[in-house]
Design a protein around this motif. Structure first.
Motif, PDB file in Angstrom:
ATOM      1  N   LYS A 106     -39.675 -24.919   1.267  1.00  9.51           N
ATOM      2  CA  LYS A 106     -40.146 -25.537   0.024  1.00  9.51           C
ATOM      3  C   LYS A 106     -41.567 -25.079  -0.315  1.00  9.51           C
ATOM      4  N   LEU A 107     -42.429 -25.029   0.710  1.00  2.00           N
ATOM      5  CA  LEU A 107     -43.815 -24.604   0.485  1.00  2.00           C
ATOM      6  C   LEU A 107     -43.897 -23.117   0.125  1.00  2.00           C
ATOM      7  N   TYR A 108     -43.112 -22.274   0.806  1.00  3.18           N
ATOM      8  CA  TYR A 108     -43.089 -20.844   0.467  1.00  3.18           C
ATOM      9  C   TYR A 108     -42.645 -20.648  -0.982  1.00  3.18           C
ATOM     10  N   SER A 109     -41.643 -21.402  -1.403  1.00  7.59           N
ATOM     11  CA  SER A 109     -41.141 -21.226  -2.773  1.00  7.59           C
ATOM     12  C   SER A 109     -42.142 -21.707  -3.813  1.00  7.59           C
ATOM     13  N   GLY A 110     -43.084 -22.569  -3.396  1.00  9.02           N
ATOM     14  CA  GLY A 110     -44.093 -23.071  -4.321  1.00  9.02           C
ATOM     15  C   GLY A 110     -45.333 -22.201  -4.436  1.00  9.02           C
ATOM     16  N   LEU A 111     -45.406 -21.142  -3.637  1.00  9.92           N
ATOM     17  CA  LEU A 111     -46.560 -20.242  -3.719  1.00  9.92           C
ATOM     18  C   LEU A 111     -46.540 -19.471  -5.033  1.00  9.92           C
ATOM     19  N   PRO A 112     -47.718 -19.058  -5.540  1.00  3.24           N
ATOM     20  CA  PRO A 112     -47.745 -18.251  -6.770  1.00  3.24           C
ATOM     21  C   PRO A 112     -46.901 -16.972  -6.634  1.00  3.24           C
ATOM     22  N   ASN A 113     -46.946 -16.352  -5.473  1.00  2.00           N
ATOM     23  CA  ASN A 113     -46.094 -15.192  -5.171  1.00  2.00           C
ATOM     24  C   ASN A 113     -45.274 -15.548  -3.932  1.00  2.00           C
ATOM     25  N   PRO A 114     -44.130 -16.206  -4.142  1.00  2.00           N
ATOM     26  CA  PRO A 114     -43.343 -16.671  -2.989  1.00  2.00           C
ATOM     27  C   PRO A 114     -42.972 -15.536  -2.036  1.00  2.00           C
ATOM     28  N   ASP A 115     -43.016 -15.839  -0.750  1.00  2.00           N
ATOM     29  CA  ASP A 115     -42.633 -14.880   0.283  1.00  2.00           C
ATOM     30  C   ASP A 115     -41.160 -15.114   0.601  1.00  2.00           C
ATOM     31  N   PHE A 116     -40.294 -14.372  -0.112  1.00  2.00           N
ATOM     32  CA  PHE A 116     -38.863 -14.600   0.017  1.00  2.00           C
ATOM     33  C   PHE A 116     -38.322 -14.137   1.360  1.00  2.00           C
ATOM     34  N   VAL A 117     -38.932 -13.133   1.939  1.00  2.00           N
ATOM     35  CA  VAL A 117     -38.504 -12.683   3.268  1.00  2.00           C
ATOM     36  C   VAL A 117     -38.778 -13.791   4.288  1.00  2.00           C
ATOM     37  N   ALA A 118     -39.952 -14.408   4.207  1.00  2.00           N
ATOM     38  CA  ALA A 118     -40.284 -15.508   5.121  1.00  2.00           C
ATOM     39  C   ALA A 118     -39.346 -16.694   4.880  1.00  2.00           C
ATOM     40  N   MET A 119     -39.009 -16.954   3.621  1.00  2.00           N
ATOM     41  CA  MET A 119     -38.062 -18.024   3.318  1.00  2.00           C
ATOM     42  C   MET A 119     -36.723 -17.734   3.985  1.00  2.00           C
ATOM     43  N   CYS A 120     -36.273 -16.484   3.896  1.00  2.00           N
ATOM     44  CA  CYS A 120     -35.003 -16.105   4.525  1.00  2.00           C
ATOM     45  C   CYS A 120     -35.084 -16.242   6.042  1.00  2.00           C
ATOM     46  N   GLN A 121     -36.230 -15.902   6.626  1.00  2.00           N
ATOM     47  CA  GLN A 121     -36.381 -16.055   8.073  1.00  2.00           C
ATOM     48  C   GLN A 121     -36.252 -17.523   8.468  1.00  2.00           C
ATOM     49  N   CYS A 122     -36.791 -18.406   7.649  1.00  2.00           N
ATOM     50  CA  CYS A 122     -36.642 -19.843   7.914  1.00  2.00           C
ATOM     51  C   CYS A 122     -35.177 -20.261   7.779  1.00  2.00           C
ATOM     52  N   MET A 123     -34.489 -19.731   6.774  1.00  2.00           N
ATOM     53  CA  MET A 123     -33.068 -20.042   6.583  1.00  2.00           C
ATOM     54  C   MET A 123     -32.235 -19.526   7.755  1.00  2.00           C
ATOM     55  N   ILE A 124     -32.625 -18.368   8.276  1.00  2.00           N
ATOM     56  CA  ILE A 124     -31.934 -17.812   9.444  1.00  2.00           C
ATOM     57  C   ILE A 124     -32.142 -18.733  10.645  1.00  2.00           C
ATOM     58  N   ALA A 125     -33.377 -19.177  10.837  1.00  2.00           N
ATOM     59  CA  ALA A 125     -33.673 -20.075  11.953  1.00  2.00           C
ATOM     60  C   ALA A 125     -32.911 -21.395  11.813  1.00  2.00           C
ATOM     61  N   LEU A 126     -32.654 -21.812  10.577  1.00  2.00           N
ATOM     62  CA  LEU A 126     -31.862 -23.011  10.323  1.00  2.00           C
ATOM     63  C   LEU A 126     -30.363 -22.736  10.454  1.00  2.00           C
ATOM     64  N   GLU A 127     -30.025 -21.461  10.653  1.00  2.00           N
ATOM     65  CA  GLU A 127     -28.627 -21.029  10.715  1.00  2.00           C
ATOM     66  C   GLU A 127     -27.887 -21.447   9.455  1.00  2.00           C
ATOM     67  N   ASP A 128     -28.461 -21.050   8.319  1.00  6.88           N
ATOM     68  CA  ASP A 128     -27.911 -21.413   7.009  1.00  6.88           C
ATOM     69  C   ASP A 128     -27.568 -20.156   6.214  1.00  6.88           C
ATOM     70  N   PRO A 129     -26.441 -19.505   6.545  1.00  6.26           N
ATOM     71  CA  PRO A 129     -26.086 -18.274   5.836  1.00  6.26           C
ATOM     72  C   PRO A 129     -25.799 -18.499   4.356  1.00  6.26           C
ATOM     73  N   LYS A 130     -25.330 -19.679   4.027  1.00  9.85           N
ATOM     74  CA  LYS A 130     -25.025 -19.978   2.619  1.00  9.85           C
ATOM     75  C   LYS A 130     -26.296 -19.940   1.764  1.00  9.85           C
ATOM     76  N   ALA A 131     -27.392 -20.507   2.282  1.00 10.56           N
ATOM     77  CA  ALA A 131     -28.657 -20.498   1.540  1.00 10.56           C
ATOM     78  C   ALA A 131     -29.171 -19.077   1.358  1.00 10.56           C
ATOM     79  N   VAL A 132     -29.031 -18.241   2.396  1.00  7.35           N
ATOM     80  CA  VAL A 132     -29.448 -16.839   2.294  1.00  7.35           C
ATOM     81  C   VAL A 132     -28.613 -16.130   1.241  1.00  7.35           C
ATOM     82  N   ALA A 133     -27.299 -16.328   1.280  1.00  6.97           N
ATOM     83  CA  ALA A 133     -26.408 -15.685   0.306  1.00  6.97           C
ATOM     84  C   ALA A 133     -26.730 -16.140  -1.114  1.00  6.97           C
TER      85      ALA A 133
END
Length: 195
Positions: free
Chosen positions: A77-104
């Motif tokens: 949520k915080l990454y997505s709120g940045l002026p220039n969101p870090d989508f790779v870092a967001m995906c890494q968090c989604m991977i750590a959550l084991e959430d392939p649907k969110a990544v897709a």
């Protein structure tokens, strides 16, 4: 663990602009709300670095899966709120959550946003293909998405590009190689070095 912004340690850290210390206090107290407030109070140019610091702190909380999940969701949520969101870092968090649907969903969202979005989706997919397990990637691919993204995530695109590079940059003199093969065929030694 009833720390809040009025806590002496938290207040002092924030007053002295020691945001990492404040984040440490929030993480130790297992308070994602304080973590979010601390990041929001930090100057905009420091927020991305603070989020990276939080991500690095996750290894401390491997034993508490529930809090780790809360922290990862807060970071997304915080990454997505940045002026220039870090989508790779967001995906890494989604991977750590084991959430392939969110990544897709994120990749598909980008792919639908025109040329720049498609390029971002491809870049993230290439990054993921290098850093994720094949099992996770297969689960991401199982969610419906474009054939190009599926090709990248399956590794086929990377293999094709590597092969294309090797063929293009092959500097072997095929005539010399053929002559060597023909000369060695009559002898037993050195066949392995020619083949």
């Amino acid at each position: 663990s009833h720390l809040d912004l009025r806590s002496p340690h938290m207040a002092e850290s924030l007053q002295l602009s020691q945001f990492k210390a404040a984040l440490g206090i929030a993480i130790e107290a297992r308070r994602t709300d304080l973590l979010s407030k601390t990041v929001q109070l930090a100057p905009a140019n420091q927020r991305a670095g603070l989020l990276v610091y939080c991500e690095q702190s996750l290894s401390t909380f491997l034993h508490n899966r529930a809090f780790r999940g809360q922290l990862l969701r807060a970071l997304i949520k915080l990454y997505s709120g940045l002026p220039n969101p870090d989508f790779v870092a967001m995906c890494q968090c989604m991977i750590a959550l084991e959430d392939p649907k969110a990544v897709a969903e994120l990749l598909s969202q980008f792919a639908e946003e025109g040329k720049d979005g498609t390029l971002m989706a491809f870049q993230i997919a290439f990054d993921l293909s290098q850093s994720c397990t094949q099992q996770f990637l297969n689960r991401v691919v199982a969610e419906s998405m474009s054939e190009q993204l599926k090709s990248i995530l399956s590794g086929k695109a990377t293999i094709d590009l590597n092969l294309q590079f090797l063929i293009k940059n092959n500097k072997t003199d095929m005539l010399v190689l053929k002559s060597m093969k023909d000369a060695v065929r009559n002898t037993m030694g050195h066949t392995a070095t020619v083949i």
